[in-house]
Design a protein around this motif. Structure first.
Motif, mmCIF file in Angstrom:
data_model
loop_
_atom_site.group_PDB
_atom_site.id
_atom_site.type_symbol
_atom_site.label_atom_id
_atom_site.label_comp_id
_atom_site.label_asym_id
_atom_site.label_seq_id
_atom_site.Cartn_x
_atom_site.Cartn_y
_atom_site.Cartn_z
ATOM 1 N N MET A 1 20.457 61.861 88.793
ATOM 2 C CA MET A 1 20.256 60.726 89.865
ATOM 3 C C MET A 1 20.921 59.722 89.613
ATOM 4 O O MET A 1 21.558 59.265 88.342
ATOM 5 C CB MET A 1 18.853 60.100 89.221
ATOM 6 N N ALA A 3 21.871 55.637 89.504
ATOM 7 C CA ALA A 3 21.269 54.537 88.937
ATOM 8 C C ALA A 3 20.653 54.005 89.803
ATOM 9 O O ALA A 3 20.995 53.662 91.075
ATOM 10 C CB ALA A 3 22.241 53.676 87.948
ATOM 11 N N PHE A 4 19.402 53.297 89.700
ATOM 12 C CA PHE A 4 18.597 52.357 90.204
ATOM 13 C C PHE A 4 17.817 51.623 89.693
ATOM 14 O O PHE A 4 17.607 51.694 88.512
ATOM 15 C CB PHE A 4 17.698 53.333 91.431
ATOM 16 N N PHE A 6 14.133 49.725 88.578
ATOM 17 C CA PHE A 6 12.802 50.156 88.823
ATOM 18 C C PHE A 6 11.769 48.821 88.623
ATOM 19 O O PHE A 6 12.180 48.041 87.739
ATOM 20 C CB PHE A 6 12.708 50.929 87.619
ATOM 21 N N LEU A 34 11.194 62.399 93.088
ATOM 22 C CA LEU A 34 12.210 62.329 91.961
ATOM 23 C C LEU A 34 13.093 63.534 91.768
ATOM 24 O O LEU A 34 14.347 63.722 91.700
ATOM 25 C CB LEU A 34 11.389 62.312 90.661
ATOM 26 N N LYS A 38 17.163 63.856 92.221
ATOM 27 C CA LYS A 38 17.931 64.620 91.354
ATOM 28 C C LYS A 38 19.015 65.437 92.053
ATOM 29 O O LYS A 38 19.980 65.534 91.681
ATOM 30 C CB LYS A 38 17.166 65.556 90.364
ATOM 31 N N GLU B 18 17.112 53.480 80.797
ATOM 32 C CA GLU B 18 17.319 52.903 82.226
ATOM 33 C C GLU B 18 16.128 53.250 83.515
ATOM 34 O O GLU B 18 15.390 53.948 82.882
ATOM 35 C CB GLU B 18 18.352 53.652 82.835
ATOM 36 N N GLY B 19 16.328 52.522 84.349
ATOM 37 C CA GLY B 19 15.475 53.038 85.575
ATOM 38 C C GLY B 19 15.265 54.568 85.742
ATOM 39 O O GLY B 19 13.973 55.140 85.971
ATOM 40 N N ARG B 20 16.311 55.092 85.658
ATOM 41 C CA ARG B 20 16.420 56.459 85.886
ATOM 42 C C ARG B 20 16.095 57.585 85.053
ATOM 43 O O ARG B 20 16.127 58.645 85.029
ATOM 44 C CB ARG B 20 17.715 56.990 86.609
ATOM 45 N N LEU B 22 14.329 59.817 82.539
ATOM 46 C CA LEU B 22 12.907 60.594 82.775
ATOM 47 C C LEU B 22 12.283 60.529 81.486
ATOM 48 O O LEU B 22 12.756 60.520 80.370
ATOM 49 C CB LEU B 22 13.338 61.981 83.118
ATOM 50 N N CYS B 60 9.372 66.072 83.274
ATOM 51 C CA CYS B 60 10.890 65.918 83.851
ATOM 52 C C CYS B 60 10.835 65.398 85.148
ATOM 53 O O CYS B 60 11.657 65.021 86.171
ATOM 54 C CB CYS B 60 11.676 67.271 84.045
ATOM 55 N N SER B 61 9.658 65.027 85.479
ATOM 56 C CA SER B 61 9.303 64.606 86.975
ATOM 57 C C SER B 61 8.513 63.131 86.689
ATOM 58 O O SER B 61 7.676 62.809 87.688
ATOM 59 C CB SER B 61 8.486 65.532 87.848
ATOM 60 N N LEU B 63 9.111 59.018 85.597
ATOM 61 C CA LEU B 63 10.175 58.172 84.792
ATOM 62 C C LEU B 63 9.567 57.425 83.585
ATOM 63 O O LEU B 63 8.440 57.141 83.816
ATOM 64 C CB LEU B 63 10.590 56.986 85.922
ATOM 65 N N MET B 65 9.919 54.523 82.272
ATOM 66 C CA MET B 65 9.525 53.278 82.673
ATOM 67 C C MET B 65 8.007 53.082 83.331
ATOM 68 O O MET B 65 7.271 52.160 83.145
ATOM 69 C CB MET B 65 10.367 52.071 83.414
#
Lengths: 262, 164
Positions: A1, A3-4, A6, A34, A38, B18-20, B22, B60-61, B63, B65
């Motif tokens: 993914m 970057a973003f 959150f 998600l 990806k 990070e935000g991303r 998982l 894996c699906s 996040l 955070m």
């Protein structure tokens, strides 16, 4: 993914404010979003998680309707709608698999409007009303083709109000790899009329099979559908099934739903 | 980068995310808990199943955070306190419920969630619950048998090879 950023607001008003930012995208259960990110098919700048907002969750009875918060998971609907609307609860309990149902939400599924998703059939088949952060939208006006809805980019579904029919059922022909519906039919008998909504068939996404509705409104019996067929033109064709196969499945699954309705 | 905290297998842990990031990556790379496997990374195979606040999810699906502050349980937290295999793990060994073992962490976590909800499931209920966990070795029969055995049910009549 890619970057973003959150953020996870605790209130609906904070979420609505966050959605006004450039590049913002709501994150519900994330079970479609998600994986899509990806694959870099979607690359929002900011994800606004709706999973920390208590007011978006829960199932409650309001007179002749069941009102379900947008962030309510499929597992919760399968459990908490069972007494009031068993046909809807059974549909929720067949989405994906148990782990997916623990994350995936009603609002996320409906906002995404995947042409093979289960929930759009229940929403359209029930004649539900979609409440958003801005307005209320009738199901008949909400679904606007494959992955397209009446929602504005910064608009959030807050709850969906399902009128409770006398009898209803969903019949799903499982696509075993994705666990989406290869084709599915939701049938709801309100006494003064029958609604039939079909998913996983049309290239335009979920739709009402009005000829079947008319026949079933006269006689709510699978035999009332004898001789009714849909044209293959406009049906989805892919490696899982031809348009002709899907058109045939629509009639089969509708019959099964009528027979199973309770 | 943000530092996030959660409770993993009973211990409060903090690591950067990070935000991303998982949940699967946070566990494996952030915390070194590599028992959670990433198979397909498309939320289909179930090798990455962990429990979040008692419920199985595909890590894996999710996040990291988004589940900060939650209680997470992974395969590393499943053995008995003396280090011996728990009833489900032991049943997988006794009934040959694994071959290569790649799917096994997810299978065990999903089975544990099933038995917490439904302590004496039927064979059909086990197969239904494990729908989102894919095994490419066993043909599933011995996995189903192991879960039946772990629930305390008699499996002597269940064939080792007869598939449904």
């Amino acid at each position: 993914m890619y970057a973003f950023d959150f953020v996870k607001p605790a209130t609906l008003s904070d979420a609505v404010a966050a959605m006004e930012q450039e590049g913002a995208q709501a994150l519900a259960g994330g079970q479609t979003l998600l994986p899509t990110m990806k694959q870099r098919l979607n690359a929002p700048d900011i994800l606004i998680s709706l999973n920390g907002i208590a007011e978006l969750r829960g199932v409650r009875r309001e007179e002749d309707a069941l009102v379900i918060g947008a962030a309510t998971t499929h597992t919760e609907v399968a459990r908490d709608a069972a007494a009031d609307y068993p046909g809807l609860a059974a549909l929720a309990g067949q989405i994906g698999d148990p782990s997916v149902r623990n994350r995936g939400t009603l609002g996320g599924s409906v906002a995404n409007n995947d042409p093979s998703a289960c929930y759009p059939a229940a929403v359209l088949g029930s004649g539900a009303t979609i409440a958003t952060s801005k307005r209320e939208i009738a199901a008949d006006d909400f679904f606007q083709g494959m992955f397209a809805t009446a929602l504005d980019d910064d608009e959030l579904i807050t709850a969906i109000r399902f009128p409770i029919p006398h009898k209803a059922a969903y019949a799903k022909f499982h696509q075993p790899a994705s666990r989406f519906a290869l084709t599915g039919a939701f049938v709801a008998n309100f006494g003064d009329g029958v609604r039939v909504a079909i998913t996983g068939a049309s290239e335009e996404g979920v739709f009402r099979w009005t000829e079947a509705e008319a026949a079933l409104s006269d006689n709510f019996d699978a035999a009332a559908l004898d001789g009714l067929t849909l044209p293959a033109k406009g049906m989805i064709g892919d490696l899982h099934g031809t348009p002709e196969y899907r058109a045939h499945l629509v009639a089969v699954m509708t019959r099964r739903a009528v027979a199973a309705a309770r | 980068m943000n530092t996030i905290s959660m409770t993993v297998n009973g211990k409060t842990v903090s690591a950067e995310a990070e935000g991303r990031t998982l949940l699967s990556g946070f566990l494996r790379e952030g915390l070194g808990l590599t028992g959670t496997h990433v198979g397909c990374d498309t939320s289909q195979c179930g090798a990455c199943v962990v429990h979040v606040d008692g419920k199985p999810v595909k890590s894996c699906s999710v996040l990291a955070m988004d589940v900060a502050g939650s209680e997470i349980r992974t395969i590393e937290g499943m053995a008995n306190s003396d280090g011996s295999l728990n009833a489900i793990q032991q049943a997988f060994q006794d009934h040959h419920g694994l071959q290569c073992g790649f799917c096994t962490p997810g299978m065990v976590m999903a089975a544990a969630a099933l038995l917490a909800e439904n302590p004496r499931p039927t064979e059909a209920e086990i197969r239904d619950y494990l729908e989102g966990n894919i095994c490419r070795c066993t043909g599933y029969q011995n996995i189903v048998k192991a879960v039946m055995a772990a629930s305390g049910q008699d499996v002597s009549e269940m064939s080792a090879i007869a598939a449904q």
